[in-house]
Design a protein around this motif. Structure first.
Motif, PDB file in Angstrom:
ATOM      1  N   GLU A  62      34.055  42.676  27.966  1.00 54.68           N
ATOM      2  CA  GLU A  62      33.658  44.006  27.535  1.00 54.68           C
ATOM      3  C   GLU A  62      34.897  44.788  27.112  1.00 54.68           C
ATOM      4  N   ILE A  63      34.725  45.712  26.186  1.00 56.13           N
ATOM      5  CA  ILE A  63      35.804  46.582  25.721  1.00 56.13           C
ATOM      6  C   ILE A  63      35.446  48.005  26.133  1.00 56.13           C
ATOM      7  N   GLY A  64      36.327  48.666  26.883  1.00 53.98           N
ATOM      8  CA  GLY A  64      36.034  50.041  27.275  1.00 53.98           C
ATOM      9  C   GLY A  64      36.440  50.355  28.694  1.00 53.98           C
ATOM     10  N   ASN A  65      35.871  51.420  29.211  1.00 51.70           N
ATOM     11  CA  ASN A  65      36.165  51.890  30.564  1.00 51.70           C
ATOM     12  C   ASN A  65      35.532  50.951  31.591  1.00 51.70           C
ATOM     13  N   PRO A  66      36.335  50.315  32.451  1.00 56.61           N
ATOM     14  CA  PRO A  66      35.778  49.361  33.428  1.00 56.61           C
ATOM     15  C   PRO A  66      34.688  49.959  34.306  1.00 56.61           C
ATOM     16  N   GLU A  67      34.831  51.224  34.657  1.00 52.82           N
ATOM     17  CA  GLU A  67      33.849  51.872  35.522  1.00 52.82           C
ATOM     18  C   GLU A  67      32.467  51.886  34.888  1.00 52.82           C
ATOM     19  N   ASN A  68      32.431  51.995  33.545  1.00 48.02           N
ATOM     20  CA  ASN A  68      31.152  52.094  32.841  1.00 48.02           C
ATOM     21  C   ASN A  68      30.508  50.749  32.529  1.00 48.02           C
ATOM     22  N   VAL A  69      31.285  49.667  32.549  1.00 47.49           N
ATOM     23  CA  VAL A  69      30.750  48.375  32.089  1.00 47.49           C
ATOM     24  C   VAL A  69      30.676  47.300  33.179  1.00 47.49           C
ATOM     25  N   THR A  70      31.243  47.584  34.353  1.00 49.25           N
ATOM     26  CA  THR A  70      31.277  46.565  35.411  1.00 49.25           C
ATOM     27  C   THR A  70      29.882  46.126  35.833  1.00 49.25           C
ATOM     28  N   SER A  71      28.964  47.087  35.961  1.00 53.32           N
ATOM     29  CA  SER A  71      27.601  46.753  36.394  1.00 53.32           C
ATOM     30  C   SER A  71      26.948  45.768  35.434  1.00 53.32           C
ATOM     31  N   LYS A  72      27.117  45.991  34.111  1.00 50.09           N
ATOM     32  CA  LYS A  72      26.563  45.070  33.110  1.00 50.09           C
ATOM     33  C   LYS A  72      27.153  43.674  33.271  1.00 50.09           C
ATOM     34  N   LEU A  73      28.473  43.603  33.404  1.00 53.47           N
ATOM     35  CA  LEU A  73      29.139  42.303  33.537  1.00 53.47           C
ATOM     36  C   LEU A  73      28.668  41.563  34.776  1.00 53.47           C
ATOM     37  N   MET A  74      28.471  42.296  35.874  1.00 50.17           N
ATOM     38  CA  MET A  74      28.071  41.673  37.130  1.00 50.17           C
ATOM     39  C   MET A  74      26.622  41.202  37.105  1.00 50.17           C
ATOM     40  N   SER A  75      25.828  41.694  36.145  1.00 50.68           N
ATOM     41  CA  SER A  75      24.414  41.282  36.097  1.00 50.68           C
ATOM     42  C   SER A  75      24.238  39.898  35.487  1.00 50.68           C
ATOM     43  N   CYS A  76      25.334  39.320  34.944  1.00 49.59           N
ATOM     44  CA  CYS A  76      25.287  37.966  34.389  1.00 49.59           C
ATOM     45  C   CYS A  76      26.214  37.048  35.192  1.00 49.59           C
ATOM     46  N   PRO A  77      25.810  35.800  35.449  1.00 50.16           N
ATOM     47  CA  PRO A  77      26.609  34.892  36.291  1.00 50.16           C
ATOM     48  C   PRO A  77      27.759  34.226  35.532  1.00 50.16           C
ATOM     49  N   PHE A  78      28.657  35.020  34.945  1.00 49.71           N
ATOM     50  CA  PHE A  78      29.806  34.447  34.248  1.00 49.71           C
ATOM     51  C   PHE A  78      30.801  33.857  35.244  1.00 49.71           C
ATOM     52  N   SER A  79      31.511  32.822  34.803  1.00 49.41           N
ATOM     53  CA  SER A  79      32.589  32.266  35.635  1.00 49.41           C
ATOM     54  C   SER A  79      33.728  33.268  35.759  1.00 49.41           C
ATOM     55  N   LEU A  80      33.963  34.020  34.677  1.00 50.15           N
ATOM     56  CA  LEU A  80      35.051  35.000  34.639  1.00 50.15           C
ATOM     57  C   LEU A  80      34.577  36.226  33.876  1.00 50.15           C
ATOM     58  N   ARG A  81      34.975  37.397  34.356  1.00 48.98           N
ATOM     59  CA  ARG A  81      34.596  38.653  33.701  1.00 48.98           C
ATOM     60  C   ARG A  81      35.862  39.429  33.378  1.00 48.98           C
ATOM     61  N   ILE A  82      35.979  39.850  32.120  1.00 47.99           N
ATOM     62  CA  ILE A  82      37.187  40.535  31.654  1.00 47.99           C
ATOM     63  C   ILE A  82      36.797  41.845  30.966  1.00 47.99           C
ATOM     64  N   VAL A  83      37.571  42.893  31.223  1.00 51.12           N
ATOM     65  CA  VAL A  83      37.420  44.159  30.508  1.00 51.12           C
ATOM     66  C   VAL A  83      38.723  44.428  29.763  1.00 51.12           C
ATOM     67  N   ILE A  84      38.614  44.630  28.453  1.00 47.48           N
ATOM     68  CA  ILE A  84      39.764  44.971  27.628  1.00 47.48           C
ATOM     69  C   ILE A  84      39.893  46.489  27.611  1.00 47.48           C
ATOM     70  N   CYS A  85      40.984  46.980  28.161  1.00 48.01           N
ATOM     71  CA  CYS A  85      41.178  48.427  28.260  1.00 48.01           C
ATOM     72  C   CYS A  85      42.672  48.732  28.289  1.00 48.01           C
ATOM     73  N   ASP A  86      43.131  49.609  27.434  1.00 46.11           N
ATOM     74  CA  ASP A  86      44.531  50.021  27.429  1.00 46.11           C
ATOM     75  C   ASP A  86      44.762  51.096  28.487  1.00 46.11           C
ATOM     76  N   ASP A  87      45.834  50.936  29.253  1.00 42.89           N
ATOM     77  CA  ASP A  87      46.254  51.961  30.220  1.00 42.89           C
ATOM     78  C   ASP A  87      45.151  52.321  31.219  1.00 42.89           C
ATOM     79  N   CYS A  88      44.417  51.327  31.680  1.00 41.20           N
ATOM     80  CA  CYS A  88      43.372  51.580  32.673  1.00 41.20           C
ATOM     81  C   CYS A  88      43.895  51.255  34.074  1.00 41.20           C
ATOM     82  N   ASP A  89      43.856  52.222  34.946  1.00 43.12           N
ATOM     83  CA  ASP A  89      44.265  52.000  36.333  1.00 43.12           C
ATOM     84  C   ASP A  89      43.002  51.707  37.143  1.00 43.12           C
TER      85      ASP A  89
END
Length: 426
Positions: A45-72
Motif C-alpha cells: 500500500e502507498i500512504g499513511n500506515p495508520e489508514n491502510v494497515t487494517s486493509k492489509l491485515m484483512s488479506c493473508p499475505f506473507s509480507l505486508r509493506i507500506v510505502i511512505c516517506d518520513d513516516c514514524d
C-alpha cells in the motif's frame, strides 16, 4: 506521484518474476499492488500506515509493506519504508531505480487519452462540450451500463444521455438490447477504448479536484468516511442503494443516549432488508458492521458524500429499473480509484470486540453461528429453539425485534467507540 509509484511497483515486481495484480480486491477494500511468486505473497500500500494497515491485515499475505516517506510508524505486522527501501524489504533487484525509471517512463494510456480528447473537441466543435463528453465517459465507467429508454420513463433521469450517440460513433461506447424487453430501448456501456480513457480521466479528475475532495472529507469526518468506504466496498467500487432512512440527531455521548437516539431507525427498518445486503457476499466482522452503520446511522452522511462526488463527476447516480424499463429509484456508485483515494484519508478506531459481537448477532439472524450470550437469551425467551442440525425460529416477529434491538445496541457501542476516539484525538 502516487500513480507513478504504483506503476513502478508493478514494473519492478514483474521484472523480478512476480505475478502482479494492481488494485487487488481484499475483504476491506483494495490493495494498491499485490505480488505472488512460488507460494510467497506480498501486499503493498502507498500512504499513511495508520489508514491502510487494517486493509492489509484483512488479506493473508506473507509480507505486508507500506510505502511512505518520513513516516514514524512502528508495527510488528507490516514493514514501513520509502520507495528506495523496497528492494531491501523484499530482497529483490530494483534496477532501474525509481528515479531512473521515471525518466524513461512513457505513459501510453495518457497519450491515448489526449488523442481522444482532441478528437472529441474537433468533432463537437467546443472545448466545454468535449469535457462534458469525458465526464460522460466517467459516468458510464462508474455506472457500468445505463438504459436509454426513449419512452421517457428512465432516460430523462440520466445525465449526458445526448452525448452517448457521439461516444458510440467514436468507438468509446456500445449499445446493446440485452435483458430489456421494451422497443427502442438500449443498454449503453463503454468499449475497451472507453475504459482506457475513463481510467485516465478519473485519475486526472482526482488530481484536479484534490482540494475540493479534501474539503468534503473534512466535512464528512475521516472516521465516518472510514465506515463508509469499508462498509460500501463492492467488487468494482463503492455502492450505496437508495433507501428511506429517517433523519435524526444523536443526543448525548453516553452509550444509552446514543442507543435510544438510533433505536427508532432500526424500529422502522425491516430486518430482511438488512439481511439481503449480505446474501451471496463475503464479509468480515468489520465490513458487516460498517455496512449496517452506512445504511442506518451514517446513511445520510454517505448519501451526502455521493451527491457531492456526483456533482464533480467522481460518482454516478444510476437509475434502477426492471426489464420493462420501470423506474425504481437510484443507486450511487463510485469507482475503485475513487474508493482508494478516499480510504487513504479515512481512519476510525473501533474496539475490536464490537465487530465480533455484531458478526455473532448477524450469524444468529441467519440461524448460524456458535453458542453466544445472545443465543442463550433467545433460547431462554423461546424466540428460537434447537433442532438436530441447527436452529429454528419459534416466533418470527419476536425474533425480528430481538435481532434489531441487539443490532441497534451493538451499533450504538460502535458509534460511542468512534466518537470517544474522535474526542481523545483532539
Amino acid at each position: 506521484m502516487y500513480d507513478e509509484i504504483k506503476d513502478y511497483l508493478v514494473f519492478i515486481l514483474k521484472r523480478n518474476g512476480f505475478r502482479v495484480k494492481k488494485d487487488f480486491r481484499c475483504p476491506e477494500g483494495w490493495i494498491d499492488v499485490a505480488g505472488f511468486k512460488r507460494g510467497f505473497s506480498v501486499g503493498i500500500e502507498i500512504g499513511n500506515p495508520e489508514n491502510v494497515t487494517s486493509k492489509l491485515m484483512s488479506c493473508p499475505f506473507s509480507l505486508r509493506i507500506v510505502i511512505c516517506d518520513d513516516c514514524d510508524y512502528r508495527s510488528d505486522e507490516i514493514i514501513v519504508t520509502d520507495i528506495n527501501g523496497l528492494c531491501k524489504a523484499l530482497n529483490i533487484d530494483c534496477n532501474p531505480s525509481f528515479e531512473e525509471w521515471l525518466k524513461q517512463r512513457q505513459d501510453d494510456d495518457y497519450k491515448f487519452y489526449r488523442v481522444v480528447f482532441e478528437h472529441l473537441r474537433e468533432k463537437l466543435s467546443d472545448d466545454a462540450v468535449a469535457r462534458r463528453a469525458i465526464d460522460a465517459i466517467i459516468y458510464l465507467y462508474m455506472a457500468e451500463e445505463v438504459i436509454e429508454d426513449y419512452s421517457g420513463k428512465v432516460t430523462e433521469k440520466i445525465p449526458f444521455v445526448r452525448l452517448y450517440p457521439t461516444l458510440v460513433e467514436c468507438g468509446l461506447a456500445i449499445r446493446d438490447t440485452k435483458d430489456i424487453f421494451v422497443p427502442k430501448t438500449f443498454m449503453t456501456s463503454l468499449t475497451r477504448d472507453g475504459f482506457r480513457v475513463a481510467k485516465i480521466a478519473v485519475r486526472e479528475k482526482l488530481r484536479k479536484k484534490r482540494n475540493e475532495i479534501e474539503d468534503i472529507i473534512d466535512e464528512i469526518g475521516r472516521d465516518v468516511l472510514f465506515v463508509i468506504t469499508t462498509g460500501l466496498a463492492e467488487r468494482k467500487g463503492l455502492v450505496l442503494r437508495e433507501m428511506d432512512v429517517e433523519r435524526f440527531e444523536i443526543s448525548g455521548e453516553s452509550l444509552d443516549e446514543i442507543y435510544y437516539s438510533i433505536l427508532p431507525i432500526f424500529a422502522n427498518i425491516d430486518i430482511d432488508d438488512i439481511l439481503k445486503m449480505f446474501y451471496g457476499k463475503e464479509f468480515t466482522p468489520l465490513t458487516a458492521l460498517c455496512k449496517v452503520l452506512s445504511y442506518t446511522v451514517f446513511y445520510h452522511k454517505a448519501r451526502d458524500l455521493f451527491e457531492r462526488l456526483f456533482k464533480i463527476s467522481l460518482a454516478s447516480k444510476v437509475p434502477v429499473h426492471d426489464y420493462y424499463g420501470e423506474f425504481f429509484g437510484y443507486e450511487y456508485r463510485a469507482s475503485k480509484e475513487v474508493a482508494e483515494f478516499l480510504s487513504k484519508s479515512a481512519y476510525a478506531k473501533i474496539d475490536s470486540e464490537i465487530p465480533r459481537k455484531f458478526y455473532n448477532i448477524l450469524l444468529l439472524a441467519f440461524l448460524k453461528g456458535t453458542r453466544t450470550k445472545d443465543l442463550e437469551v433467545a433460547l431462554e425467551r423461546r424466540i428460537v429453539r434447537e433442532k438436530p442440525g441447527g436452529l429454528e425460529i419459534v416466533d418470527r416477529e419476536r425474533f425480528k425485534e430481538f435481532i434489531k434491538a441487539r443490532m441497534a445496541r451493538i451499533v450504538a457501542e460502535a458509534v460511542e467507540s468512534i466518537f470517544s476516539s474522535r474526542a481523545s484525538s483532539r
